[in-house]
Write a protein that holds these residues in place. Structure first.
Motif, short mmCIF file in Angstrom:
data_model
loop_
_atom_site.label_atom_id
_atom_site.label_comp_id
_atom_site.label_asym_id
_atom_site.label_seq_id
_atom_site.Cartn_x
_atom_site.Cartn_y
_atom_site.Cartn_z
N PHE A 91 19.79 7.64 -3.98
CA PHE A 91 20.62 5.69 -4.27
C PHE A 91 19.02 5.44 -3.39
N ARG A 92 18.72 4.20 -3.02
CA ARG A 92 18.05 3.13 -2.62
C ARG A 92 18.02 1.88 -2.42
N ARG A 93 18.54 1.04 -1.89
CA ARG A 93 18.56 -0.26 -1.78
C ARG A 93 17.03 -1.00 -2.57
N ASP A 94 16.50 -0.55 -3.09
CA ASP A 94 15.27 -0.69 -3.22
C ASP A 94 15.75 -2.00 -5.01
N THR A 95 15.01 -2.47 -4.52
CA THR A 95 15.30 -4.51 -6.08
C THR A 95 14.54 -2.86 -7.37
N HIS B 219 10.60 1.37 -10.14
CA HIS B 219 12.05 1.65 -8.77
C HIS B 219 12.72 1.04 -10.07
N SER B 220 13.97 2.26 -9.60
CA SER B 220 15.10 2.17 -9.97
C SER B 220 15.93 2.70 -8.73
N HIS B 221 17.15 1.49 -8.67
CA HIS B 221 18.39 2.00 -7.08
C HIS B 221 19.03 3.53 -7.12
N GLN B 222 18.91 4.39 -8.67
CA GLN B 222 19.41 5.10 -8.38
C GLN B 222 18.22 6.36 -9.37
N PHE B 223 17.85 6.87 -8.47
CA PHE B 223 16.76 8.14 -8.86
C PHE B 223 17.18 9.27 -8.98
N HIS B 224 16.06 10.24 -9.33
CA HIS B 224 16.33 11.93 -8.96
C HIS B 224 15.11 12.58 -7.80
N GLN B 225 15.75 13.27 -7.76
CA GLN B 225 14.53 13.94 -6.49
C GLN B 225 15.49 15.78 -6.80
N ILE B 226 14.36 15.97 -6.50
CA ILE B 226 14.68 17.74 -6.71
C ILE B 226 13.00 18.24 -5.44
N PHE C 75 9.37 19.82 -0.08
CA PHE C 75 8.20 19.15 -1.37
C PHE C 75 9.47 18.95 -1.58
N GLY C 76 9.01 16.89 -2.21
CA GLY C 76 10.46 16.44 -2.41
C GLY C 76 9.60 15.58 -3.99
N LEU C 77 9.76 16.22 -5.17
CA LEU C 77 9.12 15.82 -6.08
C LEU C 77 10.66 14.82 -6.61
N THR D 156 19.27 8.76 0.83
CA THR D 156 18.13 8.09 0.16
C THR D 156 17.30 9.69 -0.40
N HIS D 157 17.64 10.29 -0.36
CA HIS D 157 16.95 11.71 -0.55
C HIS D 157 17.49 13.12 -0.31
N THR D 158 16.85 14.38 -1.81
CA THR D 158 17.55 15.08 -1.19
C THR D 158 16.76 16.12 -0.42
N SER D 159 16.43 15.86 0.84
CA SER D 159 15.88 16.51 1.87
C SER D 159 16.46 16.66 3.06
N PRO D 160 18.35 15.64 2.86
CA PRO D 160 19.22 16.81 3.53
C PRO D 160 19.59 18.26 3.49
C1 FA5 Z 1 11.08 11.22 0.23
O1 FA5 Z 1 11.55 11.01 -0.41
C2 FA5 Z 1 10.91 12.31 0.83
N1 FA5 Z 1 12.03 13.01 0.73
C3 FA5 Z 1 9.88 13.56 0.06
C4 FA5 Z 1 9.75 14.53 0.81
C5 FA5 Z 1 10.61 16.02 0.68
C6 FA5 Z 1 8.57 14.79 1.78
C7 FA5 Z 1 10.65 17.35 1.29
C8 FA5 Z 1 8.68 15.30 2.47
C9 FA5 Z 1 9.28 17.58 2.44
P1 FA5 Z 1 9.50 9.44 -1.12
O2 FA5 Z 1 10.22 8.21 -0.43
O3 FA5 Z 1 7.80 8.84 -1.14
O4 FA5 Z 1 9.55 10.64 -0.45
O5 FA5 Z 1 10.12 10.62 -2.79
C10 FA5 Z 1 9.62 10.78 -3.06
C11 FA5 Z 1 9.55 10.56 -4.62
O6 FA5 Z 1 10.68 10.10 -5.43
C12 FA5 Z 1 8.62 9.59 -4.61
O7 FA5 Z 1 6.74 10.32 -4.82
C13 FA5 Z 1 8.95 8.75 -5.74
O8 FA5 Z 1 8.65 9.57 -7.07
C14 FA5 Z 1 10.27 8.49 -5.79
N2 FA5 Z 1 10.72 7.66 -6.08
C15 FA5 Z 1 10.61 6.69 -5.13
N3 FA5 Z 1 11.30 5.80 -4.69
C16 FA5 Z 1 11.51 5.51 -5.94
C17 FA5 Z 1 12.63 4.69 -6.90
N4 FA5 Z 1 13.06 3.43 -6.07
N5 FA5 Z 1 12.32 4.85 -8.09
C18 FA5 Z 1 12.19 5.98 -8.62
N6 FA5 Z 1 11.77 6.69 -8.09
C19 FA5 Z 1 11.44 7.22 -7.00
#
Ligand code: FA5
Length: 348
Positions: A200-204, A209-216, A313-315, A171-175
């Motif tokens: 990936f998140r079960r978001d509508t 919001h997208s059910h698949q998106f990216h994080q750094i 951080f999670g961007l 659901t996030h890149t934190s793992p």
């Molecule tokens: C997290 O996912 C944390 N893991 C981030 C983090 C990492 C915090 C390390 C502290 C330390 P969050 O759920 O807010 O946090 O998601 C981070 C970013 O992902 C959001 O700022 C947003 O830009 C993006 N995001 C979240 N949900 C969606 C979605 N459904 N579609 C697109 N982008 C999304």
């Protein structure tokens, strides 16, 4: 006419014909007609049986002489005609190098890949390593090691696609934080990493919001790392990405894996902070979640929180790309419409 005279006449006529012939086909015709089995020379040689014993060798050797001479003339002419034919073909096939070339249509990196690579490059320039994570993760790394035990209410913050009770798509890149921390050898220095990837998140799905998106994901662990390091680092990165006059501000927030936690806003790059439609009149745009790594997260990865501290951080690069290019619907990135994607074509 004597046989010798016949041969001489044949020689002169054939040599003249060879000289005048203009193409290879006609030249071959002369060869067949003169030297072939039914040709006059063979005829003469056949007629030798009627000659006297004295005449026979003389006429025979003369006939051979003429045959050799004609063969040589035919070969010589053939060479001349072949060269002429080649030159004519080359003349016809000359390439005009001044003509414009054919345009090859080629693909290009996706706009999200371009934005992510740009962000990665900034961090690499600051001494960070790039770490790859797993899209299929365990509940253990995605949640428990991030300080989210099974019954933790904050699990609801991220609606999850489970594959089994223990396996999910992250659901996030934190793992990647936990996986990198537990392997890092601190005797070799600080840990500085960024980890880009799909989540990936079960978001509508809707415009943002997208059910698949990216994080750094970003993580720094060392002795004496403070909130000031986090702020300074993010300030440098945002200036590099959005321009020197960008400011950032940290707002208190909550993540179970960081304490304290913040949400980071960057001053609006369209209006510069005075308020516009991009920043919803606030002058600021939220760009990422961050904080100081929670001591329990450090402990679970075998790191002593009394000795080490760090920030994470999670961007969201989708969000960065939307803001930078004024894209008002995140779904545009995932619909493969070339009319949209071609706007971001880069010369590779
Ligand atoms: C997290 O996912 C944390 N893991 C981030 C983090 C990492 C915090 C390390 C502290 C330390 P969050 O759920 O807010 O946090 O998601 C981070 C970013 O992902 C959001 O700022 C947003 O830009 C993006 N995001 C979240 N949900 C969606 C979605 N459904 N579609 C697109 N982008 C999304």
């Amino acid at each position: 006419m004597t046989l010798k005279a016949q041969l001489e006449a044949l020689r002169d006529e054939t040599l003249a014909n060879i000289e005048n012939v203009a193409d290879l086909k006609a030249l071959n015709q002369i060869r067949v007609e003169t030297l072939g089995k039914k040709g006059p020379i063979t005829e003469v040689l056949r007629g030798m049986k009627d000659l006297s014993a004295e005449e026979r060798p003389i006429v025979g050797s003369f006939a051979n002489e003429i045959r050799d001479l004609l063969t040589e003339a035919l070969e010589g002419r053939k060479e001349v005609l072949e060269t002429a034919a080649l030159n004519a073909a080359l003349d016809q096939e000359t390439i005009d190098v001044t003509l414009p070339g054919k345009q090859m249509s080629h693909g290009t990196r996706h706009v999200l890949s371009q934005v992510m690579e740009e962000i990665e490059d900034i961090f690499v320039g600051m001494g960070y390593q790039i770490v790859e994570g797993y899209e299929v993760e365990s509940d253990h790394y995605n949640f428990e090691r991030m300080n989210l035990p099974k019954d933790h209410p904050a699990r609801d913050m991220q609606d999850t696609f489970y594959i089994s009770d223990e396996i999910l798509i992250r659901t996030h890149t934190s793992p990647v934080q936990a996986r990198t921390m537990e392997k890092h050898d601190f005797s070799k220095g600080a840990l500085r990493m960024v980890s880009p990837g799909k989540v990936f998140r079960r978001d509508t799905d809707d415009a943002t919001h997208s059910h698949q998106f990216h994080q750094i994901e970003g993580l720094v662990i060392d002795k004496n790392i403070t909130m000031g390091d986090l702020k300074g680092t993010l300030e440098v990165v945002m200036k590099k990405m959005f321009g020197e006059d960008r400011k950032i501000r940290l707002r208190p927030s909550y993540f179970p894996f960081t304490e304290p936690s913040v949400e980071v806003d960057v001053s609006c790059f369209k209006c510069g902070g005075s308020g516009c439609n991009v920043c919803k009149q606030t002058g600021w745009i939220e760009i990422l979640g961050a904080g100081m790594v929670h001591p329990d997260v450090l402990k679970m990865s075998g790191i002593d929180p009394n000795e080490y501290s760090g920030f994470a951080f999670g961007l969201g690069p989708d969000r960065v790309a939307m803001l930078r290019y004024g894209v008002n619907d995140i779904r545009n990135f995932y619909q493969n419409d070339l009319r949209f994607l071609n706007q971001f074509k880069v010369k590779e």
